[in-house]
Design an enzyme around this catalytic site. Sequence first.
Site, PDB file in Angstrom:
ATOM      1  N   GLY A  98       0.839  -1.203   0.000  1.00  0.00           N
ATOM      2  CA  GLY A  98       0.000   0.000   0.000  1.00  0.00           C
ATOM      3  C   GLY A  98       0.866   1.242   0.000  1.00  0.00           C
ATOM      4  O   GLY A  98       0.568   2.239   0.660  1.00  0.00           O
ATOM      5  N   VAL A 152      -2.657  -8.052  -2.904  1.00  0.00           N
ATOM      6  CA  VAL A 152      -2.204  -8.723  -1.680  1.00  0.00           C
ATOM      7  C   VAL A 152      -3.118  -9.882  -1.267  1.00  0.00           C
ATOM      8  O   VAL A 152      -2.709 -10.744  -0.485  1.00  0.00           O
ATOM      9  CB  VAL A 152      -2.045  -7.756  -0.486  1.00  0.00           C
ATOM     10  CG1 VAL A 152      -0.899  -6.794  -0.695  1.00  0.00           C
ATOM     11  CG2 VAL A 152      -3.335  -7.036  -0.163  1.00  0.00           C
ATOM     12  N   ASN A 181       0.567  -2.985   5.061  1.00  0.00           N
ATOM     13  CA  ASN A 181      -0.253  -1.778   5.238  1.00  0.00           C
ATOM     14  C   ASN A 181      -1.426  -1.690   4.261  1.00  0.00           C
ATOM     15  O   ASN A 181      -2.392  -0.974   4.515  1.00  0.00           O
ATOM     16  CB  ASN A 181       0.676  -0.558   5.083  1.00  0.00           C
ATOM     17  CG  ASN A 181      -0.077   0.725   4.876  1.00  0.00           C
ATOM     18  OD1 ASN A 181      -0.606   1.305   5.818  1.00  0.00           O
ATOM     19  ND2 ASN A 181      -0.149   1.183   3.625  1.00  0.00           N
ATOM     20  N   TYR A 219     -14.702  -4.596   8.079  1.00  0.00           N
ATOM     21  CA  TYR A 219     -13.390  -3.975   8.293  1.00  0.00           C
ATOM     22  C   TYR A 219     -12.919  -4.194   9.744  1.00  0.00           C
ATOM     23  O   TYR A 219     -11.768  -4.558   9.993  1.00  0.00           O
ATOM     24  CB  TYR A 219     -13.524  -2.491   7.965  1.00  0.00           C
ATOM     25  CG  TYR A 219     -12.273  -1.664   8.047  1.00  0.00           C
ATOM     26  CD1 TYR A 219     -11.314  -1.703   7.037  1.00  0.00           C
ATOM     27  CD2 TYR A 219     -12.057  -0.787   9.114  1.00  0.00           C
ATOM     28  CE1 TYR A 219     -10.179  -0.902   7.096  1.00  0.00           C
ATOM     29  CE2 TYR A 219     -10.932   0.017   9.181  1.00  0.00           C
ATOM     30  CZ  TYR A 219      -9.994  -0.050   8.168  1.00  0.00           C
ATOM     31  OH  TYR A 219      -8.870   0.744   8.226  1.00  0.00           O
ATOM     32  N   ALA A 275     -13.826  -6.553  11.793  1.00  0.00           N
ATOM     33  CA  ALA A 275     -13.531  -7.979  12.005  1.00  0.00           C
ATOM     34  C   ALA A 275     -12.168  -8.323  11.412  1.00  0.00           C
ATOM     35  O   ALA A 275     -11.353  -9.033  12.042  1.00  0.00           O
ATOM     36  CB  ALA A 275     -14.626  -8.837  11.371  1.00  0.00           C
ATOM     37  N   LYS A 290      -9.618  -6.286  10.805  1.00  0.00           N
ATOM     38  CA  LYS A 290      -8.536  -5.629  11.554  1.00  0.00           C
ATOM     39  C   LYS A 290      -8.349  -6.293  12.916  1.00  0.00           C
ATOM     40  O   LYS A 290      -7.223  -6.432  13.398  1.00  0.00           O
ATOM     41  CB  LYS A 290      -8.817  -4.128  11.708  1.00  0.00           C
ATOM     42  CG  LYS A 290      -8.770  -3.354  10.391  1.00  0.00           C
ATOM     43  CD  LYS A 290      -7.401  -3.386   9.742  1.00  0.00           C
ATOM     44  CE  LYS A 290      -7.253  -2.401   8.597  1.00  0.00           C
ATOM     45  NZ  LYS A 290      -5.957  -2.545   7.891  1.00  0.00           N
TER      46      LYS A 290
HETATM   47  P1  NAP Z   1      -5.411   4.535   1.009  1.00  0.00           P
HETATM   48  O1  NAP Z   1      -4.971   5.957   0.938  1.00  0.00           O
HETATM   49  O2  NAP Z   1      -6.749   4.151   0.514  1.00  0.00           O
HETATM   50  O3  NAP Z   1      -4.293   3.630   0.272  1.00  0.00           O
HETATM   51  C1  NAP Z   1      -4.463   2.246   0.197  1.00  0.00           C
HETATM   52  C2  NAP Z   1      -3.189   1.618  -0.316  1.00  0.00           C
HETATM   53  O4  NAP Z   1      -3.366   0.187  -0.335  1.00  0.00           O
HETATM   54  C3  NAP Z   1      -2.847   2.032  -1.734  1.00  0.00           C
HETATM   55  O5  NAP Z   1      -1.449   2.071  -1.864  1.00  0.00           O
HETATM   56  C4  NAP Z   1      -3.431   0.891  -2.566  1.00  0.00           C
HETATM   57  O6  NAP Z   1      -2.771   0.697  -3.803  1.00  0.00           O
HETATM   58  C5  NAP Z   1      -3.132  -0.298  -1.647  1.00  0.00           C
HETATM   59  N1  NAP Z   1      -4.012  -1.433  -1.899  1.00  0.00           N
HETATM   60  C6  NAP Z   1      -5.352  -1.483  -1.729  1.00  0.00           C
HETATM   61  N2  NAP Z   1      -5.806  -2.695  -2.038  1.00  0.00           N
HETATM   62  C7  NAP Z   1      -4.747  -3.434  -2.435  1.00  0.00           C
HETATM   63  C8  NAP Z   1      -4.592  -4.757  -2.874  1.00  0.00           C
HETATM   64  N3  NAP Z   1      -5.630  -5.597  -2.980  1.00  0.00           N
HETATM   65  N4  NAP Z   1      -3.334  -5.189  -3.201  1.00  0.00           N
HETATM   66  C9  NAP Z   1      -2.280  -4.362  -3.108  1.00  0.00           C
HETATM   67  N5  NAP Z   1      -2.373  -3.085  -2.669  1.00  0.00           N
HETATM   68  C10 NAP Z   1      -3.601  -2.622  -2.346  1.00  0.00           C
HETATM   69  O7  NAP Z   1      -5.354   3.989   2.501  1.00  0.00           O
HETATM   70  P2  NAP Z   1      -4.687   4.582   3.837  1.00  0.00           P
HETATM   71  O8  NAP Z   1      -5.672   5.449   4.495  1.00  0.00           O
HETATM   72  O9  NAP Z   1      -3.323   5.065   3.562  1.00  0.00           O
HETATM   73  O10 NAP Z   1      -4.639   3.234   4.712  1.00  0.00           O
HETATM   74  C11 NAP Z   1      -3.498   2.427   4.826  1.00  0.00           C
HETATM   75  C12 NAP Z   1      -3.764   1.376   5.889  1.00  0.00           C
HETATM   76  O11 NAP Z   1      -4.079   2.008   7.115  1.00  0.00           O
HETATM   77  C13 NAP Z   1      -4.951   0.454   5.567  1.00  0.00           C
HETATM   78  O12 NAP Z   1      -4.673  -0.839   6.007  1.00  0.00           O
HETATM   79  C14 NAP Z   1      -6.067   1.066   6.392  1.00  0.00           C
HETATM   80  O13 NAP Z   1      -7.045   0.110   6.701  1.00  0.00           O
HETATM   81  C15 NAP Z   1      -5.311   1.538   7.609  1.00  0.00           C
HETATM   82  N6  NAP Z   1      -5.995   2.577   8.361  1.00  0.00           N
HETATM   83  C16 NAP Z   1      -6.337   3.754   7.751  1.00  0.00           C
HETATM   84  C17 NAP Z   1      -6.996   4.714   8.498  1.00  0.00           C
HETATM   85  C18 NAP Z   1      -7.413   6.042   7.937  1.00  0.00           C
HETATM   86  O14 NAP Z   1      -8.103   6.799   8.641  1.00  0.00           O
HETATM   87  N7  NAP Z   1      -7.031   6.393   6.715  1.00  0.00           N
HETATM   88  C19 NAP Z   1      -7.307   4.469   9.845  1.00  0.00           C
HETATM   89  C20 NAP Z   1      -6.947   3.266  10.413  1.00  0.00           C
HETATM   90  C21 NAP Z   1      -6.287   2.327   9.659  1.00  0.00           C
HETATM   91  P3  NAP Z   1      -3.330   1.360  -5.194  1.00  0.00           P
HETATM   92  O15 NAP Z   1      -2.880   2.784  -5.186  1.00  0.00           O
HETATM   93  O16 NAP Z   1      -2.676   0.562  -6.267  1.00  0.00           O
HETATM   94  O17 NAP Z   1      -4.824   1.224  -5.163  1.00  0.00           O
END
Ligand code: NAP
Length: 248
Positions: free
Chosen positions: A13, A64, A90, A155, A157, A159
């Site tokens: 990610g 992934v 991530n 989500y 579940a 996490k």
């Molecule tokens: P984001 O901006 O939506 O970015 C998601 C990233 O994951 C992108 O690089 C995307 O790649 C990649 N990705 C998604 N599905 C994929 C797959 N099937 N295979 C490979 N790569 C994949 O998300 P973010 O907010 O940075 O979140 C990152 C992590 O933190 C996630 O696990 C999320 O659940 C967690 N998190 C986020 C928040 C929040 O408030 N944002 C809060 C708690 C936890 P592409 O660019 O190629 O699509």
Amino acid sequence: MSDLNDFRVLVTGASRGIGAAIARDLAAHGARVAGMATRIENLEATGRAVEEAGGDFLPLAGDVADPATATAAVAAMQEAWGGVDGLVANAGVTRDGLLLRMGEDDWETVVRTNLGGAFHLLKAVTRPMMKQRAGRVVLMGSVVALIGNPGQANYCAAKAGLHGLARSAALELGGRGITVNVVAPGFVETDMTSELPEEARQAMLAKIALGRGARPEDLCGPVRFLLGPDGGYVTGQVLVVDGGLSLG
Ligand code: NAP
């Protein structure tokens, strides 16, 4: 600074949001970064940023949720750099909806990507890390795994599953010098949260003790701590980085 000098780390990610910030930060601290996203071209900006920060960047593409992606990523790192010292699992997705209306597809996609993806990657790095008798793994969780969130049963579940995965792996792998932890962010300003309705967004922000949402960079120090020399005696833990969102 170079407290991660030559540390070979896989960040999934890595094209945007939290993963992109972590990739840049680790490179700025001396690491060699393999960054993964769904498409190789999505990684161009991160590649430039990592190289500007003085690090080597290895772009990797794949889903992934597919176990073959993890195996191929580790093989590519071994070929390029001779091994893998760290993993930041991530990559994640959301497919929100109330339980009563949540489709099987939305359940499957979120569990297969967020939990299955972490499992495949962790499994793939285990063998080389066991051989090296050293390794650091961070799984990107979420504070909603601890407190729940209406509309995110899938989500939450997935996490929460990471907690059990990290604890069991920590027990299995500790004897080989491998640590496995979860970092649990709260509300982070990224593409993932940008589409929330304004009302839901304001309600979330109002709960945060520190009075603001996180920037992706707010996650970098905690992740680097768990990967670096100072975090070596921490394993099987969930480190909440939410600005106090979960305090009530
Ligand atoms: P984001 O901006 O939506 O970015 C998601 C990233 O994951 C992108 O690089 C995307 O790649 C990649 N990705 C998604 N599905 C994929 C797959 N099937 N295979 C490979 N790569 C994949 O998300 P973010 O907010 O940075 O979140 C990152 C992590 O933190 C996630 O696990 C999320 O659940 C967690 N998190 C986020 C928040 C929040 O408030 N944002 C809060 C708690 C936890 P592409 O660019 O190629 O699509």
